[in-house]
Design an enzyme around this catalytic site. Structure first.
Site, PDB file in Angstrom:
ATOM      1  N   HIS B  67     -22.999 -60.021  -9.465  1.00  0.00           N
ATOM      2  CA  HIS B  67     -22.562 -59.453  -8.145  1.00  0.00           C
ATOM      3  C   HIS B  67     -23.014 -57.978  -8.467  1.00  0.00           C
ATOM      4  O   HIS B  67     -23.277 -57.179  -7.486  1.00  0.00           O
ATOM      5  CB  HIS B  67     -20.955 -59.447  -8.295  1.00  0.00           C
ATOM      6  CG  HIS B  67     -20.376 -58.396  -7.457  1.00  0.00           C
ATOM      7  ND1 HIS B  67     -20.385 -58.067  -6.032  1.00  0.00           N
ATOM      8  CD2 HIS B  67     -19.417 -57.219  -7.920  1.00  0.00           C
ATOM      9  CE1 HIS B  67     -19.612 -57.218  -5.539  1.00  0.00           C
ATOM     10  NE2 HIS B  67     -19.142 -56.645  -6.553  1.00  0.00           N
ATOM     11  N   ASP B  96     -46.174 -41.650  10.336  1.00  0.00           N
ATOM     12  CA  ASP B  96     -45.619 -42.767   9.364  1.00  0.00           C
ATOM     13  C   ASP B  96     -45.550 -42.362   7.969  1.00  0.00           C
ATOM     14  O   ASP B  96     -45.720 -40.934   7.779  1.00  0.00           O
ATOM     15  CB  ASP B  96     -47.031 -43.788   9.290  1.00  0.00           C
ATOM     16  CG  ASP B  96     -46.405 -45.192   9.035  1.00  0.00           C
ATOM     17  OD1 ASP B  96     -45.596 -45.101   8.122  1.00  0.00           O
ATOM     18  OD2 ASP B  96     -46.691 -46.022   9.703  1.00  0.00           O
ATOM     19  N   TRP B 132     -23.207 -55.632 -15.470  1.00  0.00           N
ATOM     20  CA  TRP B 132     -24.610 -55.100 -14.898  1.00  0.00           C
ATOM     21  C   TRP B 132     -24.887 -53.913 -15.782  1.00  0.00           C
ATOM     22  O   TRP B 132     -26.017 -53.404 -15.780  1.00  0.00           O
ATOM     23  CB  TRP B 132     -24.015 -54.675 -13.638  1.00  0.00           C
ATOM     24  CG  TRP B 132     -23.546 -53.063 -13.374  1.00  0.00           C
ATOM     25  CD1 TRP B 132     -22.112 -53.052 -13.695  1.00  0.00           C
ATOM     26  CD2 TRP B 132     -24.180 -51.993 -13.306  1.00  0.00           C
ATOM     27  NE1 TRP B 132     -21.771 -51.581 -13.291  1.00  0.00           N
ATOM     28  CE2 TRP B 132     -23.114 -50.952 -13.199  1.00  0.00           C
ATOM     29  CE3 TRP B 132     -25.414 -51.687 -13.000  1.00  0.00           C
ATOM     30  CZ2 TRP B 132     -23.225 -49.461 -13.061  1.00  0.00           C
ATOM     31  CZ3 TRP B 132     -25.596 -50.233 -12.960  1.00  0.00           C
ATOM     32  CH2 TRP B 132     -24.662 -49.266 -13.069  1.00  0.00           C
ATOM     33  N   SER B 160     -40.985 -51.029  -7.808  1.00  0.00           N
ATOM     34  CA  SER B 160     -40.666 -50.855  -6.680  1.00  0.00           C
ATOM     35  C   SER B 160     -40.171 -49.560  -6.087  1.00  0.00           C
ATOM     36  O   SER B 160     -40.361 -48.681  -5.153  1.00  0.00           O
ATOM     37  CB  SER B 160     -39.985 -51.930  -6.011  1.00  0.00           C
ATOM     38  OG  SER B 160     -39.343 -51.666  -4.688  1.00  0.00           O
ATOM     39  N   SER B 161     -38.935 -49.186  -6.922  1.00  0.00           N
ATOM     40  CA  SER B 161     -38.263 -47.861  -6.562  1.00  0.00           C
ATOM     41  C   SER B 161     -39.021 -46.696  -6.730  1.00  0.00           C
ATOM     42  O   SER B 161     -38.924 -45.841  -6.023  1.00  0.00           O
ATOM     43  CB  SER B 161     -37.002 -47.652  -7.600  1.00  0.00           C
ATOM     44  OG  SER B 161     -35.964 -48.570  -7.145  1.00  0.00           O
ATOM     45  N   HIS B 244     -26.014 -42.912 -15.041  1.00  0.00           N
ATOM     46  CA  HIS B 244     -25.347 -41.858 -14.294  1.00  0.00           C
ATOM     47  C   HIS B 244     -26.180 -41.260 -13.039  1.00  0.00           C
ATOM     48  O   HIS B 244     -25.812 -41.350 -11.812  1.00  0.00           O
ATOM     49  CB  HIS B 244     -24.673 -40.598 -15.095  1.00  0.00           C
ATOM     50  CG  HIS B 244     -23.658 -39.965 -14.129  1.00  0.00           C
ATOM     51  ND1 HIS B 244     -22.526 -40.785 -14.075  1.00  0.00           N
ATOM     52  CD2 HIS B 244     -23.881 -38.742 -13.597  1.00  0.00           C
ATOM     53  CE1 HIS B 244     -21.729 -39.929 -13.220  1.00  0.00           C
ATOM     54  NE2 HIS B 244     -22.432 -38.857 -12.962  1.00  0.00           N
ATOM     55  N   GLU B 246     -28.209 -42.765 -11.578  1.00  0.00           N
ATOM     56  CA  GLU B 246     -28.198 -43.877 -10.690  1.00  0.00           C
ATOM     57  C   GLU B 246     -27.056 -43.752  -9.623  1.00  0.00           C
ATOM     58  O   GLU B 246     -27.355 -44.040  -8.426  1.00  0.00           O
ATOM     59  CB  GLU B 246     -28.324 -45.247 -11.208  1.00  0.00           C
ATOM     60  CG  GLU B 246     -28.185 -46.286 -10.481  1.00  0.00           C
ATOM     61  CD  GLU B 246     -29.117 -46.891  -9.728  1.00  0.00           C
ATOM     62  OE1 GLU B 246     -30.211 -46.300  -9.940  1.00  0.00           O
ATOM     63  OE2 GLU B 246     -29.011 -47.471  -8.598  1.00  0.00           O
ATOM     64  N   TYR B 248     -25.601 -41.230  -8.317  1.00  0.00           N
ATOM     65  CA  TYR B 248     -26.195 -40.389  -7.491  1.00  0.00           C
ATOM     66  C   TYR B 248     -27.271 -40.726  -6.409  1.00  0.00           C
ATOM     67  O   TYR B 248     -27.204 -40.261  -5.272  1.00  0.00           O
ATOM     68  CB  TYR B 248     -26.232 -38.924  -8.085  1.00  0.00           C
ATOM     69  CG  TYR B 248     -24.892 -38.212  -8.669  1.00  0.00           C
ATOM     70  CD1 TYR B 248     -24.038 -37.823  -7.691  1.00  0.00           C
ATOM     71  CD2 TYR B 248     -24.534 -38.666 -10.010  1.00  0.00           C
ATOM     72  CE1 TYR B 248     -22.697 -37.735  -8.268  1.00  0.00           C
ATOM     73  CE2 TYR B 248     -23.383 -38.083 -10.424  1.00  0.00           C
ATOM     74  CZ  TYR B 248     -22.523 -37.709  -9.764  1.00  0.00           C
ATOM     75  OH  TYR B 248     -21.108 -37.689 -10.037  1.00  0.00           O
ATOM     76  N   SER B 259     -23.980 -36.304   6.938  1.00  0.00           N
ATOM     77  CA  SER B 259     -23.995 -34.889   7.350  1.00  0.00           C
ATOM     78  C   SER B 259     -24.739 -34.796   8.802  1.00  0.00           C
ATOM     79  O   SER B 259     -25.155 -33.922   9.433  1.00  0.00           O
ATOM     80  CB  SER B 259     -24.893 -34.172   6.348  1.00  0.00           C
ATOM     81  OG  SER B 259     -24.214 -34.055   5.248  1.00  0.00           O
ATOM     82  N   HIS B 293     -19.748 -39.558 -20.265  1.00  0.00           N
ATOM     83  CA  HIS B 293     -18.509 -39.687 -19.892  1.00  0.00           C
ATOM     84  C   HIS B 293     -18.356 -41.300 -19.920  1.00  0.00           C
ATOM     85  O   HIS B 293     -17.189 -41.610 -19.582  1.00  0.00           O
ATOM     86  CB  HIS B 293     -18.242 -38.721 -18.772  1.00  0.00           C
ATOM     87  CG  HIS B 293     -19.027 -39.127 -17.522  1.00  0.00           C
ATOM     88  ND1 HIS B 293     -19.179 -38.155 -16.559  1.00  0.00           N
ATOM     89  CD2 HIS B 293     -19.519 -40.329 -17.072  1.00  0.00           C
ATOM     90  CE1 HIS B 293     -19.943 -38.785 -15.470  1.00  0.00           C
ATOM     91  NE2 HIS B 293     -20.249 -39.902 -15.959  1.00  0.00           N
ATOM     92  N   HIS B 294     -19.345 -42.081 -19.826  1.00  0.00           N
ATOM     93  CA  HIS B 294     -19.042 -43.343 -19.568  1.00  0.00           C
ATOM     94  C   HIS B 294     -18.773 -43.986 -21.159  1.00  0.00           C
ATOM     95  O   HIS B 294     -18.578 -45.356 -21.247  1.00  0.00           O
ATOM     96  CB  HIS B 294     -20.368 -44.061 -19.094  1.00  0.00           C
ATOM     97  CG  HIS B 294     -20.465 -43.754 -17.535  1.00  0.00           C
ATOM     98  ND1 HIS B 294     -19.887 -44.387 -16.662  1.00  0.00           N
ATOM     99  CD2 HIS B 294     -21.400 -42.784 -16.997  1.00  0.00           C
ATOM    100  CE1 HIS B 294     -20.422 -43.909 -15.738  1.00  0.00           C
ATOM    101  NE2 HIS B 294     -21.411 -42.861 -15.766  1.00  0.00           N
ATOM    102  N   THR B 319     -19.268 -31.116  -5.257  1.00  0.00           N
ATOM    103  CA  THR B 319     -18.792 -32.397  -4.462  1.00  0.00           C
ATOM    104  C   THR B 319     -17.804 -31.941  -3.514  1.00  0.00           C
ATOM    105  O   THR B 319     -17.881 -32.331  -2.297  1.00  0.00           O
ATOM    106  CB  THR B 319     -18.604 -33.631  -5.511  1.00  0.00           C
ATOM    107  OG1 THR B 319     -19.305 -33.578  -6.251  1.00  0.00           O
ATOM    108  CG2 THR B 319     -18.186 -34.726  -4.382  1.00  0.00           C
ATOM    109  N   LYS B 322     -19.063 -30.145  -0.619  1.00  0.00           N
ATOM    110  CA  LYS B 322     -19.500 -30.906   0.568  1.00  0.00           C
ATOM    111  C   LYS B 322     -18.527 -31.511   1.384  1.00  0.00           C
ATOM    112  O   LYS B 322     -18.484 -31.527   2.642  1.00  0.00           O
ATOM    113  CB  LYS B 322     -20.317 -32.106   0.010  1.00  0.00           C
ATOM    114  CG  LYS B 322     -21.416 -31.877  -0.780  1.00  0.00           C
ATOM    115  CD  LYS B 322     -22.650 -32.778  -0.742  1.00  0.00           C
ATOM    116  CE  LYS B 322     -24.001 -32.439  -0.872  1.00  0.00           C
ATOM    117  NZ  LYS B 322     -24.811 -32.847   0.192  1.00  0.00           N
ATOM    118  N   ARG B 441     -10.798 -54.776 -17.152  1.00  0.00           N
ATOM    119  CA  ARG B 441     -11.972 -55.227 -16.200  1.00  0.00           C
ATOM    120  C   ARG B 441     -12.616 -56.216 -16.839  1.00  0.00           C
ATOM    121  O   ARG B 441     -12.608 -56.518 -17.872  1.00  0.00           O
ATOM    122  CB  ARG B 441     -12.973 -54.102 -15.640  1.00  0.00           C
ATOM    123  CG  ARG B 441     -13.843 -53.647 -16.898  1.00  0.00           C
ATOM    124  CD  ARG B 441     -14.466 -52.236 -16.395  1.00  0.00           C
ATOM    125  NE  ARG B 441     -15.845 -52.886 -15.569  1.00  0.00           N
ATOM    126  CZ  ARG B 441     -16.773 -51.695 -15.435  1.00  0.00           C
ATOM    127  NH1 ARG B 441     -16.517 -50.782 -16.300  1.00  0.00           N
ATOM    128  NH2 ARG B 441     -17.813 -51.941 -14.629  1.00  0.00           N
TER     129      ARG B 441
END
Ligand SMILES: [Cu+2]
Lengths: 382, 517
Positions: B67, B96, B132, B160-161, B244, B246, B248, B259, B293-294, B319, B322, B441
């Site tokens: 998932h 293009d 994950w 790809s990315s 991390h 990722e 963002y 926006s 922080h993870h 943040t 924004k 979790r």
């Protein structure tokens, strides 16, 4: 503040609760529909609870302010009410203000956070040390300097998990043998793991620390009230992750000393048993029970394992072949696989019973009876 | 350049047209969204009641892992790449993307990556089951043999990315219409430019992590194996150095979309454009220096804990700026509430709630209680689902009429919004309670005191899941038989080059660059 806060929480966030009628029902319902962190029974858990509540209320206040403005303008500045768009698109003062205010709030939050963290980390001057070793999927508790060590694993039977028996009150929160500690005593935990990473968590103590193979982490607690406290493994550790609970029995100091001496007598008695010779039937009976407790999570109760992950023992070359190879696998494990070294986890009596069971159950029928003394000799002979 | 699209399947296989490739990305991501969603439905069905009812714990772990992987790498990231493909050339007045053939390649390797990964579900030993975040040694020594397929799939996605990002950077830096200076670029283009740099910086780190795993598993190294002198915590440092930024990478383009939508339906220019740009850039920078922080509970020295706590809290400042900017944009506007606007407003509210819990989990001592509990699950679904997925949905409703020249059914779309909104909150709000009450979790089964909220959460999840099928229906119906629209500015308040093009947008646009004031 605690109860009122919880109530407010509940009223704001779970309107279901307000439907519950009288006092007792309300208390029961509050337990079922719990919405907040427990205050816990240690100075650290109280400090953390306070920070949590401060942070929560700050968020609520900011939220009301920010969303208030938003909802106001959604109401007042809608086209259907004839609102005409203004054309401003910057305002340096406002932007500076709303950078500085959050910064100040954050600084204010950092002060109690820092002091509490220092407290969480202060493992000095502990009165006793307990080494906690995590295995897939159980905990071993070793009272350092006391020669007391035992395994603590899930006591909920499979029948409850697979819904063929009704679930008991402490479903998945009961263990074969709880950790026992004295009240009002600074206990230091030395936490490690033998296989993958686990995490030892008791919410009421606000103790959670990763158990990492090859590393020993330290943390501590000092519990204010005797009682039974329950926790769980918090780091994903494989299929038994949800099935390795923690139960801590906190006793008055005298009761604790009595428990400890009793425990030492028990350990000596088990050592004594090592010298005894058992019949095949006795070993099989004890072996079945111990096997189901320690091995069936991987090799399955029917001995067939999980194909591709855990080998079956039914008809396996090891379980029907040379006894010393079998002893070697069980006592020393297989390095680099999920098969742990059980030599240090189980008593000689259990090991002998399990090995005997594996060699005779599921049609393996070798007729071998392995005695505790054989296991001891094997261990010593290495 | 006068020709239209090729005929048949060849159009899609060999296309170098940014709009076709954008469409491919969007459909692929929606397919992955349904796949990852069906895994989530299995998870929530199992958690409906205590006890194991429909699957075994071993398979449960495969479901949570798949998932997460499918949603992050298969659904959300490609969705925003699809939007970028469609919109960036139109927004900057380019004909293009700069590197159209690479564009084709970067899309077409993706289905292979995911086919490879999904095929492990049918293999002996089962699919990846280590979460994950795939922490070693659960993902190395203790992993099922299919982990090698997973590693290969991650490499392909990374390639790809990276190709996609290079393409976006090349396009944005080289192909803007005359007069469009950097500080005149639309926000969506800005957020994607910054995101592309993030991707190029961190995808190789992810590749490094999985390569080290591959070596540990197959070639006898011990990067993450303590018994061989390695360190399992090293894995987490490397992973989160990727992981991390990722998050963002996922959320910045979502900020970009919002926006655009809020000013359009407020009929008022975006408030604080330049501060938005700087806020995005500083969020991107900070995202590199907060990863641990993870990992507050791995036993870091206290100095490390304090540093990562303070640094993380800093992110709240840009943040928050924004959010204030969006609200100031709405303030004294002339608002209407079409479906894209509803999703955008829901985004602002729910993302802010996710931001609040984000500040809470950043407080290292409090994280002792939150870490690895359902509180964290609630937190990141508020920012990932209500953040990325809601803004993606908003974007589709917003731009679909422009793309295909047909309007979606407004009342049906509003219904879809309300079902999603309610379903989402019923699913995830109670998960805060579960986490605070002590439910960890990734649990296949749980103690009895967690039963009620889990049941509520599952009901919400089924509702939310169903609303996505309705979304699919609405989109297909719009494309096939929506009311035709033809004015270039589909929305009264919309501004920007893309709205100067005819509706529906022709196959080739801006063959001669427009002039920007
Ligand atoms: Cu565990």
């Amino acid at each position: 503040m605690s109860r009122r806060a919880t109530m407010l929480f509940a009223l704001v966030l779970a309107p279901v609760m307000s439907l519950a009628a009288s006092g007792k029902v309300l208390a029961e319902e509050a337990q079922r529909w719990a919405v907040n962190m427990p205050r816990g029974v240690t100075s650290v858990s109280n400090a953390i609870y306070d920070i949590h509540m401060i942070a929560f209320w700050i968020c609520v206040v900011i939220g009301i302010g920010v969303f208030g403005v938003m909802f106001y303008s959604m109401y007042a500045h809608r086209k259907s009410r004839g609102a005409v768009a203004a054309n401003f698109h910057e305002n340096t003062t406002a932007e500076v203000v709303w950078t500085i205010i959050p910064a100040l709030i954050l600084i204010v939050m950092c002060i109690p956070a820092t002091s509490t963290l220092l407290k969480v980390y202060d493992t000095s001057e502990a009165e006793m040390d307990i080494k906690i070793t995590a295995y897939q999927w159980k905990w071993q508790y070793e009272y350092l300097g006391e020669d007391v060590v035992f395994m603590s694993e899930l006591a909920t039977p499979e029948t409850e998990i697979y819904n063929t028996a009704p679930k008991s009150q402490y479903y998945l929160q009961e263990v074969s043998e709880p950790l026992v500690i004295p009240v009002n005593t600074k206990v230091r935990f030395l936490i490690t793991a033998k296989d993958v990473i686990h995490s030892w968590w008791v919410p009421d103590f606000a103790v959670k620390k990763d158990a990492i193979p090859g590393m020993v982490n330290e943390t501590w607690t000092s519990v204010d009230e005797p009682g039974v406290y329950r926790g769980e493994c918090a780091e994903l550790c494989g299929q038994g992750h949800a099935f390795m609970p923690i139960v801590v029995n906190v006793l008055e100091k005298e009761e604790y000393s009595a428990w400890l001496s009793e425990k030492k007598v028990e350990v000596a008695a088990i050592r004594e048993l090592t010298k005894k010779t058992f019949t095949l039937d006795e070993l099989m009976a004890a072996g079945e029970e111990a096997y189901n407790r320690s091995c069936a999570s991987c090799h399955m109760a029917n001995g067939e394992g999980i194909p591709g992950v855990f080998p079956g023992l039914k008809g396996s070359a090891v379980a029907t072949g040379d006894i010393s190879k079998h002893l070697d696998v069980v006592v020393n494990g297989v390095a680099g696989t999920a098969m742990q070294a059980f030599g240090g986890q189980l008593s000689e009596v259990d090991l002998a019973a399990i090995i005997t069971y594996e060699r005779n159950a599921w049609g393996n029928d070798t007729g071998d009876a392995v005695q505790p003394i054989d296991v001891l000799k094997f261990k010593q002979g290495q | 350049m006068a020709h239209g699209p090729a005929k048949g399947i060849g159009r899609w296989l060999f296309t170098t047209n940014h709009k076709d490739i954008g469409t491919l990305y969007l459909w692929f991501s929606f397919a992955m969204f349904l796949l990852g969603g069906s895994f989530a439905m299995i998870i929530r069905a199992e958690l409906f009641e205590p006890g194991m009812q429909i699957i075994r714990p071993e398979f449960f772990n495969q479901m949570t892992t798949m998932h997460g992987l499918v949603m992050v790498f298969g659904a959300i990231m490609p969705a925003f790449v699809g939007l970028a493909n469609w919109m960036i050339p139109m927004m900057i007045g380019a004909p293009d993307m700069a590197l159209p053939r690479m564009n084709n390649l970067s899309f077409w390797i993706l289905p292979f990556a995911f086919a490879l990964m999904a095929s492990t579900l049918f293999m002996e030993g089962g699919a990846p089951n280590f979460g994950w975040t795939f922490y070693a040694p659960l993902s190395t020594t203790y992993a099922p043999p299919t982990v090698n397929y997973f590693i290969f799939a991650v490499h392909i996605m990374g390639a790809s990315s990276i190709m996609g990002s290079i393409n976006i950077i090349a396009t944005v830096l080289n192909m803007r219409a005359p007069g469009m200076t950097l500080m005149k670029m639309p926000m969506f283009v800005w957020t994607w430019l910054i995101t592309a740099f993030l991707l190029i910086a961190v995808m190789p780190v992810l590749a490094g992590a999985v390569t080290m795993m591959l070596m540990d598993i197959n070639f006898g190294t011990s990067f993450f194996d303590a018994a061989g002198g390695g360190d399992p915590v090293l894995f987490q440092h490397v992973f989160w150095f990727f992981g991390h930024p990722e998050v963002y990478i996922i959320i910045l383009p979502a900020f970009g979309v919002i926006s655009h939508i809020i000013p359009t339906f407020s009929r008022k220019p975006l408030f604080g454009y330049s501060s938005m740009v700087y806020a995005t850039a500083s969020i991107a920078f900070l995202s590199f220096i907060v990863w641990a922080h993870h990992m507050f509970l791995v036993g870091m020295p206290i100095g490390g804990e304090l540093y990562f706590m303070y640094a993380t809290m800093l992110i709240a400042i840009p943040t928050a700026a924004k959010v204030f900017n969006w609200i100031s944009t709405m303030f004294r506007g002339s608002m209407t509430f079409e479906t894209p606007m509803l999703f955008a407003i829901a985004f602002v509210i729910l993302f802010t709630i996710g931001g609040f819990t984000g500040v809470m989990v950043a407080i290292a001592p409090a994280d002792v209680q939150y870490h690895d509990s359902y509180f964290v699950v609630a937190h990141f679904h508020y920012v990932m689902v209500a953040g990325a997925v809601f803004s993606g949905t908003a974007a589709v409703y917003y731009w679909l009429p422009k793309w295909c020249g047909r309007m979606y059914d407004e009342s049906m779309a509003k219904m879809q919004f309300w079902i999603s909104f309610v379903g989402f909150n019923v699913t995830f709000f109670p998960q805060h309670f579960l986490g605070l009450a002590g439910m960890p979790r990734r649990y296949a089964d749980y103690a009895l005191q967690f039963s009620d909220w889990n049941m509520v959460s599952s009901i919400g999840a089924f509702t939310y899941g169903a609303s996505q099928l309705l979304f699919l229906f609405i989109v297909i119906r719009t494309i096939r038989s929506g009311t035709p629209v033809s004015e270039p500015k589909v929305w009264e308040g919309a501004e920007g080059l893309e709205w100067t093009l005819p509706t529906p947008v022709p196959y080739h646009t801006f063959s001669t660059p427009p002039e920007v004031k």
